[in-house]
Design a protein around this motif. Structure first.
Motif, PDB file in Angstrom:
ATOM      1  N   ASP A 359       0.838  -1.189   0.000  1.00  0.00           N
ATOM      2  CA  ASP A 359       0.000   0.000   0.000  1.00  0.00           C
ATOM      3  C   ASP A 359       0.880   1.249   0.000  1.00  0.00           C
ATOM      4  O   ASP A 359       2.109   1.170  -0.115  1.00  0.00           O
ATOM      5  N   GLN A 360       0.257   2.423   0.144  1.00  0.00           N
ATOM      6  CA  GLN A 360       1.013   3.671   0.082  1.00  0.00           C
ATOM      7  C   GLN A 360       2.019   3.818   1.210  1.00  0.00           C
ATOM      8  O   GLN A 360       2.948   4.626   1.137  1.00  0.00           O
ATOM      9  N   ASN A 361       1.839   3.019   2.279  1.00  0.00           N
ATOM     10  CA  ASN A 361       2.780   3.039   3.400  1.00  0.00           C
ATOM     11  C   ASN A 361       3.827   1.937   3.306  1.00  0.00           C
ATOM     12  O   ASN A 361       4.598   1.719   4.240  1.00  0.00           O
ATOM     13  N   GLY A 362       3.832   1.222   2.179  1.00  0.00           N
ATOM     14  CA  GLY A 362       4.817   0.169   1.983  1.00  0.00           C
ATOM     15  C   GLY A 362       4.501  -1.116   2.718  1.00  0.00           C
ATOM     16  O   GLY A 362       5.378  -1.970   2.895  1.00  0.00           O
ATOM     17  N   GLN A 363       3.238  -1.304   3.119  1.00  0.00           N
ATOM     18  CA  GLN A 363       2.852  -2.506   3.853  1.00  0.00           C
ATOM     19  C   GLN A 363       2.058  -3.454   2.963  1.00  0.00           C
ATOM     20  O   GLN A 363       1.291  -3.030   2.101  1.00  0.00           O
ATOM     21  N   GLU A 364       2.236  -4.753   3.213  1.00  0.00           N
ATOM     22  CA  GLU A 364       1.475  -5.761   2.496  1.00  0.00           C
ATOM     23  C   GLU A 364       0.253  -6.158   3.320  1.00  0.00           C
ATOM     24  O   GLU A 364       0.264  -6.097   4.545  1.00  0.00           O
ATOM     25  N   ASN A 365      -0.812  -6.556   2.650  1.00  0.00           N
ATOM     26  CA  ASN A 365      -2.006  -7.068   3.305  1.00  0.00           C
ATOM     27  C   ASN A 365      -1.842  -8.586   3.434  1.00  0.00           C
ATOM     28  O   ASN A 365      -2.244  -9.351   2.556  1.00  0.00           O
ATOM     29  N   LEU A 366      -1.226  -9.004   4.549  1.00  0.00           N
ATOM     30  CA  LEU A 366      -0.965 -10.423   4.793  1.00  0.00           C
ATOM     31  C   LEU A 366      -1.780 -10.901   5.987  1.00  0.00           C
ATOM     32  O   LEU A 366      -1.967 -10.167   6.961  1.00  0.00           O
ATOM     33  N   PHE A 367      -2.249 -12.144   5.912  1.00  0.00           N
ATOM     34  CA  PHE A 367      -3.048 -12.719   6.992  1.00  0.00           C
ATOM     35  C   PHE A 367      -2.609 -14.164   7.173  1.00  0.00           C
ATOM     36  O   PHE A 367      -2.529 -14.928   6.207  1.00  0.00           O
ATOM     37  N   PHE A 368      -2.340 -14.535   8.416  1.00  0.00           N
ATOM     38  CA  PHE A 368      -1.847 -15.873   8.709  1.00  0.00           C
ATOM     39  C   PHE A 368      -2.755 -16.565   9.716  1.00  0.00           C
ATOM     40  O   PHE A 368      -3.152 -15.960  10.722  1.00  0.00           O
TER      41      PHE A 368
END
Length: 408
Positions: A359-368
């Motif tokens: 995203d715009q903050n450099g984070q991935e949408n990950l879910f474990f």
């Protein structure tokens, strides 16, 4: 009062924010109820569905239209300056029909005369329209919905909002209503259905905190852990379905360790999508693969060298080749969800991050989802920091089986 609000606040209209913040939060603060904000129900989105122990189900549609904004209207279509919309009365009757059909499928909700015992009410809020204007537009007030103009909304009371408090629902009945209306949160049971009805005692579903966690606005890394049967896979599937419906262009990847588990999840996803009447074009944006199928799709299969054991190649060499194959490329998927994460190796997590868009903050949408205590295969990592996953403040531990509560 519990609120399931899975969308960014700035995506709500001013009227919807007014209804939620100035009316529902205040009037229902002492009520045992669930407020759903723009939930998906049979691929439609009513503005609000509220489920309460004493008043049953409220279906609420909110319109911000001002008088000079409306160009023309009839019982089906309203033409405004920015487009054509379905008449809110027609909209809410469609929502009511769906809700009634679902609740009528629960044996315990039908009385001796065959009537539904759960009260269902329709309300339409016109936040900017006057009573005088509405009287001149009968297409905005016909039918059995409770209509609130801007003046009535300003003085709205709890009794007016929940005008029929004839229900006395148990916790199990409320949970069943939630599960029937939102089947993505239902925990599968082994019991086969003997007829077209279900019973309250047979419905197992995520509790509020589990559902709220599954439907959080995506931002960063999330993790849910729990014993087998605790509902963690349901949370994962619920999140995948929610993301696919909430974000029209999102592509979602669910990764597993084995092909057998991938096939099991595909079956479960198909059942939930059918129950939710999700169109194929939405469901098809959710891909389910086992990890090595992902590697194959990225770099194919290179024959291993003589000094590489099968275990070393599949656990280390092939994943590194896939990571290298993605270097310099942007992520493919808007969200990556991993089931049974505890059996993944260090580089496997790196590949999950590489294949996921930032995203715009450099984070991935990950879910474990998984349980480190249930590891089947030998892995080399012992901390989340070691595998580059930041779940501080974004993890939940499930300690019990269905209908369990979260503990921090």
């Amino acid at each position: 009062m519990k609120i399931i609000n899975p969308i960014e606040t700035d995506l709500l209209t001013s009227g919807e924010r007014y209804a939620l913040d100035q009316k529902f939060r205040k009037l229902l603060s002492n009520e045992e109820c669930y407020i759903y904000v723009q939930p998906n129900i049979n691929s439609l989105k009513p503005d609000f569905i509220i489920i309460g122990k004493t008043f049953g189900v409220l279906i609420i549609e909110v319109k911000d239209w001002s008088e000079d904004f409306i160009l023309s209207s009839n019982q089906k279509i309203v033409s405004c300056e920015n487009g054509r919309f379905k008449n809110p009365i027609a909209q809410i009757e469609t929502y009511e029909s769906i809700v009634l059909s679902k609740l009528n499928g629960v044996f315990d909700f039908i009385d001796e005369d065959g009537e539904l015992k759960v009260n269902v009410q329709k309300l339409v809020f016109y936040t900017n329209l006057s009573e005088e204007y509405l009287m001149l537009r009968p297409e905005f007030i016909y039918g059995s919905a409770n209509i609130f103009d801007r003046k009535k909304l300003r003085t709205l009371t709890l009794d007016e909002l929940t005008s029929s408090r004839t229900n006395s629902l148990t916790d199990a009945e409320v949970l069943t209503i939630r599960g029937i209306l939102f089947p993505e949160i239902v925990i599968p049971t082994e019991m086969a259905q003997t007829d077209e009805f279900v019973e309250v005692k047979d419905v197992k579903a995520l509790d509020y905190e589990q559902e709220e966690f599954a439907k959080k606005v995506p931002n960063g890394h999330y993790m849910v852990s729990g014993i087998p049967g605790s509902g963690k896979t349901v949370i994962l599937l619920s999140r995948a379905l929610h993301l696919a419906q909430q974000y029209e262009n999102h592509t979602i990847l669910i990764l597993t360790y084995t092909k057998a588990l991938a096939n099991k999840l595909k079956h479960q996803l198909s059942i939930k999508a059918l129950d939710m009447q999700i169109p194929d074009n939405v469901k098809n944006r959710i891909e389910i693969k086992h990890f090595h199928k992902l590697c194959y799709d990225i770099v194919g299969f290179n024959k291993r060298t003589a000094d590489q054991s099968g275990e070393k190649y599949f656990n280390e060499v092939w994943p590194k080749e896939a990571i290298n194959g993605l270097k310099g490329k942007s992520g493919t998927y808007d969200a990556v969800l991993v089931d049974e994460y505890q059996d993944f190796h260090v580089d496997w997590f790196e590949l999950c991050k590489s294949i996921c868009k930032k995203d715009q903050n450099g984070q991935e949408n990950l879910f474990f989802a998984g349980d480190r205590l249930q590891r089947i295969y030998e892995v080399t990592w012992s901390s989340y920091k070691e595998i580059g996953i930041n779940i501080q403040g974004r993890s939940k531990l499930l300690k019990q089986g269905p209908r369990m509560l979260f503990t921090q």
